[in-house]
Design a protein around this motif. Sequence first.
Motif, PDB file in Angstrom:
ATOM      1  N   PRO A  39     -16.119  57.965  19.111  1.00  0.00           N
ATOM      2  CA  PRO A  39     -16.613  56.667  19.023  1.00  0.00           C
ATOM      3  C   PRO A  39     -17.659  56.086  17.866  1.00  0.00           C
ATOM      4  O   PRO A  39     -17.602  54.950  17.285  1.00  0.00           O
ATOM      5  CB  PRO A  39     -17.305  56.178  20.308  1.00  0.00           C
ATOM      6  N   ILE A  43     -16.345  53.385  15.402  1.00  0.00           N
ATOM      7  CA  ILE A  43     -17.463  52.067  15.194  1.00  0.00           C
ATOM      8  C   ILE A  43     -17.756  51.851  13.744  1.00  0.00           C
ATOM      9  O   ILE A  43     -17.470  50.765  13.367  1.00  0.00           O
ATOM     10  CB  ILE A  43     -18.375  52.200  16.210  1.00  0.00           C
ATOM     11  N   MET A  68     -13.962  42.148  16.307  1.00  0.00           N
ATOM     12  CA  MET A  68     -14.637  43.312  16.057  1.00  0.00           C
ATOM     13  C   MET A  68     -15.590  43.666  17.284  1.00  0.00           C
ATOM     14  O   MET A  68     -15.372  44.944  17.740  1.00  0.00           O
ATOM     15  CB  MET A  68     -15.528  43.096  15.042  1.00  0.00           C
ATOM     16  N   PHE A  69     -16.203  42.629  17.698  1.00  0.00           N
ATOM     17  CA  PHE A  69     -16.938  42.821  19.163  1.00  0.00           C
ATOM     18  C   PHE A  69     -15.912  43.555  20.267  1.00  0.00           C
ATOM     19  O   PHE A  69     -16.410  44.433  20.793  1.00  0.00           O
ATOM     20  CB  PHE A  69     -17.386  41.501  19.595  1.00  0.00           C
ATOM     21  N   LEU A  70     -14.718  43.101  20.505  1.00  0.00           N
ATOM     22  CA  LEU A  70     -13.966  43.675  21.593  1.00  0.00           C
ATOM     23  C   LEU A  70     -13.593  45.154  21.160  1.00  0.00           C
ATOM     24  O   LEU A  70     -13.515  45.890  22.050  1.00  0.00           O
ATOM     25  CB  LEU A  70     -12.894  42.862  21.722  1.00  0.00           C
ATOM     26  N   ILE A  72     -15.219  47.056  19.363  1.00  0.00           N
ATOM     27  CA  ILE A  72     -16.547  47.857  19.513  1.00  0.00           C
ATOM     28  C   ILE A  72     -16.881  48.298  20.778  1.00  0.00           C
ATOM     29  O   ILE A  72     -16.869  49.429  21.276  1.00  0.00           O
ATOM     30  CB  ILE A  72     -17.998  47.039  19.040  1.00  0.00           C
ATOM     31  N   ALA A  73     -16.674  47.215  21.785  1.00  0.00           N
ATOM     32  CA  ALA A  73     -16.732  47.442  23.219  1.00  0.00           C
ATOM     33  C   ALA A  73     -15.809  48.655  23.756  1.00  0.00           C
ATOM     34  O   ALA A  73     -15.871  49.400  24.513  1.00  0.00           O
ATOM     35  CB  ALA A  73     -16.585  46.188  23.916  1.00  0.00           C
ATOM     36  N   PHE A  74     -14.518  48.288  23.011  1.00  0.00           N
ATOM     37  CA  PHE A  74     -13.249  49.199  23.638  1.00  0.00           C
ATOM     38  C   PHE A  74     -13.521  50.822  23.262  1.00  0.00           C
ATOM     39  O   PHE A  74     -13.184  51.667  24.043  1.00  0.00           O
ATOM     40  CB  PHE A  74     -11.999  48.887  22.988  1.00  0.00           C
ATOM     41  N   GLU A  76     -16.358  51.916  22.421  1.00  0.00           N
ATOM     42  CA  GLU A  76     -17.607  52.481  23.167  1.00  0.00           C
ATOM     43  C   GLU A  76     -17.408  52.920  24.580  1.00  0.00           C
ATOM     44  O   GLU A  76     -17.991  53.905  25.226  1.00  0.00           O
ATOM     45  CB  GLU A  76     -18.629  51.382  23.207  1.00  0.00           C
ATOM     46  N   ALA A  77     -16.158  52.570  25.150  1.00  0.00           N
ATOM     47  CA  ALA A  77     -15.873  53.000  26.435  1.00  0.00           C
ATOM     48  C   ALA A  77     -15.415  54.493  26.545  1.00  0.00           C
ATOM     49  O   ALA A  77     -15.853  55.158  27.594  1.00  0.00           O
ATOM     50  CB  ALA A  77     -14.537  52.214  26.740  1.00  0.00           C
ATOM     51  N   ALA A  79     -17.266  56.698  24.984  1.00  0.00           N
ATOM     52  CA  ALA A  79     -18.427  57.530  24.946  1.00  0.00           C
ATOM     53  C   ALA A  79     -18.793  57.285  26.405  1.00  0.00           C
ATOM     54  O   ALA A  79     -19.498  58.150  26.865  1.00  0.00           O
ATOM     55  CB  ALA A  79     -19.503  56.661  23.908  1.00  0.00           C
TER      56      ALA A  79
END
Lengths: 92, 149
Positions: A39, A43, A68-70, A72-74, A76-77, A79
């Motif tokens: 991730p 990212i 981009m925000f979504l 990043i969150a996906f 990060e999932a 991790a």
Amino acid sequence: MEAFSVLVGQASGETAADAKNIAAAAGAGYAYGLAAIGPGIGIGYLVGKSVEAMARQPEAAGMVRTTMFLGIAFTEALALIGFVVFILLKFA
Amino acid sequence: MTTPATGDAFTTRFEGPAPEVAVSKDMIKRGLLVAPLLIAACAVIWGTDGALSSAYGIAIVLANFGLAAALIAFTARISIGLMMGAVLFGYLIRLALIFLAVWLVKDTPWISLPALGSTIIVTHLGLLFWEMKYVAISLAYPGLKPTDS
């Protein structure tokens, strides 16, 4: 790896439960560490390309930032999944 | 919304409303809506400890979303180059904060780690997929963008 070998070597004189705990701790550490690397790369690439897109085409920045925000969150999932494996191996 | 100072990534900045804050607020609202359901499910499976751990896990996930959005929104007003750095360091800091949040409660009598872990994953992914549906509709068909009503 050397530290791991030393730990396993030390564990050979210990009980099977100790060896199992040491192996679980090492496995948990590897799971967390490896799960955080992917991730991190993802990212970095994602945000780098988004910044490039926003600098090139500022009028599309709202759309780029949302995706981009979504993204990043996906990313990060992954991790977080590694982290959950870590806490289950290490603390449970 | 966009008022770039120049075309350079280090000096370009964006003022006005931040879309990630709106997305994050949407996810937090939906997270609070489904929280009782998740807590009840964990209570059925793991008992009272599961319910408390589930509530704690939901709080961690929602705080994580809020922090990520706040960091991006704040730094984008300064420079998108700074935003990139903040996202990357923010990722490390948020992972460390989540670890700290779990480490602090791992030995408390009310914690159920399987409940906490599964809640974190299910809430995080579930809210993202839920939000993605609305964002995808908004981007493809701006006229269908969800309103506050």
